[in-house]
Design an enzyme around this catalytic site. Structure first.
Site, PDB file in Angstrom:
ATOM      1  CG  ASP A  26       2.773  -3.751  -9.219  1.00 41.55           C
ATOM      2  OD1 ASP A  26       2.073  -3.023  -8.492  1.00 41.55           O
ATOM      3  OD2 ASP A  26       2.743  -4.994  -9.149  1.00 41.55           O
ATOM      4  CG  ASN A  28       3.499   3.451  -7.400  1.00 44.86           C
ATOM      5  OD1 ASN A  28       4.647   3.256  -7.765  1.00 44.86           O
ATOM      6  ND2 ASN A  28       2.575   3.987  -8.186  1.00 44.86           N
ATOM      7  NE  ARG A  30       3.969  -4.599  -3.738  1.00 41.53           N
ATOM      8  CZ  ARG A  30       4.367  -5.248  -4.825  1.00 41.53           C
ATOM      9  NH1 ARG A  30       5.206  -6.257  -4.724  1.00 41.53           N
ATOM     10  NH2 ARG A  30       3.930  -4.876  -6.004  1.00 41.53           N
ATOM     11  CG  HIS A  43      -0.265   5.921  -5.938  1.00 37.68           C
ATOM     12  ND1 HIS A  43       0.117   4.767  -6.605  1.00 37.68           N
ATOM     13  CD2 HIS A  43      -1.304   5.559  -5.145  1.00 37.68           C
ATOM     14  CE1 HIS A  43      -0.669   3.768  -6.226  1.00 37.68           C
ATOM     15  NE2 HIS A  43      -1.540   4.220  -5.339  1.00 37.68           N
ATOM     16  CD  GLU A  73      -9.054  -5.209 -14.678  1.00 38.39           C
ATOM     17  OE1 GLU A  73      -8.039  -4.553 -15.006  1.00 38.39           O
ATOM     18  OE2 GLU A  73      -9.860  -5.670 -15.519  1.00 38.39           O
ATOM     19  CG  ASN A  74      -5.741   0.247 -10.962  1.00 35.57           C
ATOM     20  OD1 ASN A  74      -4.956   0.760 -11.749  1.00 35.57           O
ATOM     21  ND2 ASN A  74      -5.421  -0.856 -10.276  1.00 35.57           N
ATOM     22  CD1 TRP A  75     -12.502   1.629 -13.116  1.00 34.01           C
ATOM     23  CD2 TRP A  75     -12.661   3.514 -11.935  1.00 34.01           C
ATOM     24  NE1 TRP A  75     -12.352   2.673 -13.987  1.00 34.01           N
ATOM     25  CE2 TRP A  75     -12.452   3.854 -13.287  1.00 34.01           C
ATOM     26  CE3 TRP A  75     -12.794   4.551 -11.000  1.00 34.01           C
ATOM     27  CZ2 TRP A  75     -12.369   5.170 -13.723  1.00 34.01           C
ATOM     28  CZ3 TRP A  75     -12.709   5.865 -11.438  1.00 34.01           C
ATOM     29  CH2 TRP A  75     -12.499   6.158 -12.780  1.00 34.01           C
ATOM     30  CG  LEU A 201       1.149  -9.798 -19.823  1.00 37.07           C
ATOM     31  CD1 LEU A 201       0.583 -10.330 -21.124  1.00 37.07           C
ATOM     32  CD2 LEU A 201       1.776  -8.429 -20.065  1.00 37.07           C
ATOM     33  CB  SER A 202      -2.022  -7.086 -14.311  1.00 44.39           C
ATOM     34  OG  SER A 202      -1.346  -7.754 -13.291  1.00 44.39           O
TER      35      SER A 202
HETATM   36  C1  FPP Z   1       0.738   0.170  -9.004  1.00 46.14           C
HETATM   37  O1  FPP Z   1       1.222   0.299  -7.699  1.00 46.14           O
HETATM   38  C2  FPP Z   1       0.554   1.450  -9.623  1.00 46.14           C
HETATM   39  C3  FPP Z   1      -0.637   1.995  -9.978  1.00 46.14           C
HETATM   40  C4  FPP Z   1      -1.945   1.351  -9.736  1.00 46.14           C
HETATM   41  C5  FPP Z   1      -0.735   3.274 -10.615  1.00 46.14           C
HETATM   42  C6  FPP Z   1       0.491   3.771 -11.318  1.00 46.14           C
HETATM   43  C7  FPP Z   1       0.422   5.229 -11.268  1.00 46.14           C
HETATM   44  C8  FPP Z   1       1.458   6.075 -11.167  1.00 46.14           C
HETATM   45  C9  FPP Z   1       2.868   5.694 -11.234  1.00 46.14           C
HETATM   46  C10 FPP Z   1       1.200   7.510 -11.001  1.00 46.14           C
HETATM   47  C11 FPP Z   1       0.091   8.086 -11.797  1.00 46.14           C
HETATM   48  C12 FPP Z   1       0.313   8.099 -13.242  1.00 46.14           C
HETATM   49  C13 FPP Z   1       0.201   9.197 -14.003  1.00 46.14           C
HETATM   50  C14 FPP Z   1       0.296   9.119 -15.481  1.00 46.14           C
HETATM   51  C15 FPP Z   1       0.020  10.497 -13.387  1.00 46.14           C
HETATM   52  P1  FPP Z   1       0.398  -0.405  -6.534  1.00 46.14           P
HETATM   53  O2  FPP Z   1      -0.363   0.649  -5.838  1.00 46.14           O
HETATM   54  O3  FPP Z   1      -0.426  -1.524  -7.080  1.00 46.14           O
HETATM   55  O4  FPP Z   1       1.558  -0.938  -5.646  1.00 46.14           O
HETATM   56  P2  FPP Z   1       1.467  -2.200  -4.664  1.00 46.14           P
HETATM   57  O5  FPP Z   1       1.332  -3.416  -5.530  1.00 46.14           O
HETATM   58  O6  FPP Z   1       2.771  -2.128  -3.948  1.00 46.14           O
HETATM   59  O7  FPP Z   1       0.298  -1.973  -3.769  1.00 46.14           O
END
Ligand code: FPP
Length: 252
Positions: A26, A28, A30, A43, A73-75, A201-202
């Protein structure tokens, strides 16, 4: 027995290594925002952190690593971000599969395959089929994964077996439930690491994490490195695992 791996101050006890480490990658978005970059750059940097982590987990001979790469849920994220994450997964499999295979790593994918793009589906299948006979480490990729959905699907399967008379309701025990989950045959995580500062845990591995030790790190996933992994393992090794009893049990 301790061994200094990279940082002399971080000493890992090789006799108490976790057998299975699960990671919620988690932070990416931020990480990117703090640098004035688009989220997609976060990402992309996250994939680099994943590559570093695979190397470290290999060096440390940790048998199982599970990563939460895309939750069900990421969709609900903006379409452009979902497309970017899909593209990253495609590129990751195309660019890294050969190396993962040559390192004798088996890939298992957990999560729902329903409604996935056919190109993604065939890449996931290719990754699993190519590596299915590898007997070194196992990389479990949670993709389109949600633990509640995994549990519902398992219950439906067990209910069907009850309805057909193969299983009696009273025979349903922890073993049968575990074997009905996507993670059948994979030991439960000993250590779960979540980066990004959130402490939840999401919807990740809800059943499997009943006795897992959690380590929450304030750093964002793109900043995760070998030192952070070793630090988390040292913290895990300092914990006393009791599994509900009074006596401490070793972390072996
Ligand atoms: C959470 O960061 C991360 C994700 C939703 C995806 C994780 C994916 C990767 C590390 C790369 C892709 C994976 C593969 C296997 C190629 P966030 O975007 O929720 O960060 P935030 O909470 O800061 O917004």
């Amino acid at each position: 027995m301790t061994v200094g791996l990279v940082e002399p101050q971080a000493r890992v006890d090789v006799s108490k290594m976790p057998r299975h480490v699960a990671i919620i990658m988690d932070g990416n978005g931020r990480w990117a925002a703090e640098r004035g970059l688009p989220r997609a750059e976060g990402h992309r940097a996250g994939v680099e952190a994943l590559r570093r982590t695979l190397r470290s987990v290999g060096d440390l001979r940790i048998p199982y690593l599970t990563i939460y790469s895309f939750s069900s849920e990421n969709w609900s994220r903006p379409e452009s971000e979902v497309s970017e994450l899909m593209a990253l997964l495609r590129r990751f499999i195309r660019n890294d599969l050969a190396e993962i295979h040559s390192n004798n790593v088996r890939i298992r994918i957990i999560g729902s395959r329903n409604g996935l793009d056919p190109q993604i589906l065939s890449l996931l299948r290719e990754a699993e089929e190519l590596t299915q006979d590898n007997d070194g480490q196992t990389l479990v990729v949670a993709f389109n994964y949600g633990a509640r959905n995994e549990i519902i699907t398992a219950i439906q399967g067990l209910a069907a077996r009850v309805a057909s008379g193969q299983v009696k309701p009273a025979d349903i025990d922890e073993r049968l439930v575990s074997d009905a989950l996507d993670t059948a045959g994979i030991p439960e995580p000993d250590l779960l690491i979540r980066t990004g500062g959130e402490q939840r845990l999401s919807n990740f591995l809800l059943w499997q994490c009943a006795y897992t030790e959690f380590v929450f790190l304030p750093l964002h996933w793109p900043d995760f490195d070998r030192a952070a992994l070793i630090g988390a393992i040292c913290e895990y090794q300092a914990r006393e695992r009791r599994f509900g009893s009074l006596a401490a049990r070793s972390n072996e």
